[in-house]
Design an enzyme around this catalytic site. Sequence first.
Site, PDB file in Angstrom:
ATOM      1  N   GLY A 148      -8.773   0.381   1.791  1.00  0.00           N
ATOM      2  CA  GLY A 148      -8.703   1.734   1.249  1.00  0.00           C
ATOM      3  C   GLY A 148      -9.066   2.799   2.267  1.00  0.00           C
ATOM      4  O   GLY A 148     -10.009   2.639   3.031  1.00  0.00           O
ATOM      5  N   SER A 149      -8.356   3.924   2.303  1.00  0.00           N
ATOM      6  CA  SER A 149      -8.572   4.897   3.364  1.00  0.00           C
ATOM      7  C   SER A 149      -7.900   6.228   3.035  1.00  0.00           C
ATOM      8  O   SER A 149      -7.380   6.432   1.942  1.00  0.00           O
ATOM      9  CB  SER A 149      -8.026   4.350   4.682  1.00  0.00           C
TER      10      SER A 149
END
Length: 209
Positions: A177-178
Site C-alpha cells: 500500500g502506498s
Amino acid sequence: MRIPVRKESLPYLIILSLLFAIFYYLNFYLSLIPLLSLLFIIYFFRDPDRKIILNDSYFLSPADGTVMEVKEIEESEFFKGKAIKVSIFLSIFNIHVNRSPIKGKVVYKNYRPGKYLPAFKSHASDINERNSIGIENSKTKVLVHQITGFVARRIVCWSNVNDNLEQGERFGLIKFGSCTEIIMPLNTEIKVKKGDTVKGGLTIIGVIK
C-alpha cells in the site's frame, strides 16, 4: 514473451514456495497459508503491458489508484513556486508499478527517509519515506513522488538523472500500500477530481497549456 510479474517478487516467491513445500509435507491444511500468500504476491506484483496513447499535450497518470486530493501548492524542490498536486492512493489491490506522465529526461532525483504513516493521511507526503523524480522536455516538466505507507516499506526506482523516459514508460515500483503524487505546472487543465479511479499510463490527469 514477457512474464507479466515483476522480478522484485522473486525473493518472496522463493521463500513462500519453500514454506509451502515444507508445510505440505507436514500438514496439507497448514500449507494453504503459504499457498494463499504465494498467490497474493503474484497478484500484487503483476505488471501487464498496456497500450499507451502517446500525446505530448497530456500528463498521464503515474499510477493506478484513487485520487485523494487535487490542490494548489507551493513546491520548493523542483518547480520552486506554485504548482498543482494530484495525490493518488494505491491500495494493496492496485498495480504498484509507476509510469512516466510525459516523455522527457530525468533531470532531478531525490530520496528522503521518513516515517510510515498510512498513505491516505494528508500529511504522509511531508513526513513519510519518499522518492522523487523530476522529468522535463522542451514543452513542460513534471515531478512525481513515490511515497510509502503503513504497509509499504520499500520504494524501487529504476531511473536515474539523465535517463530518457518515454511517456507511459515504467520507472519504479512501491511495494504494497502506498501513494503516488504528480505535480504539474500551475496552468495545467486538470481532468480528474477527488474520488476518481485512475490507471497508470492510461488516464489523462491534466492537459498541458
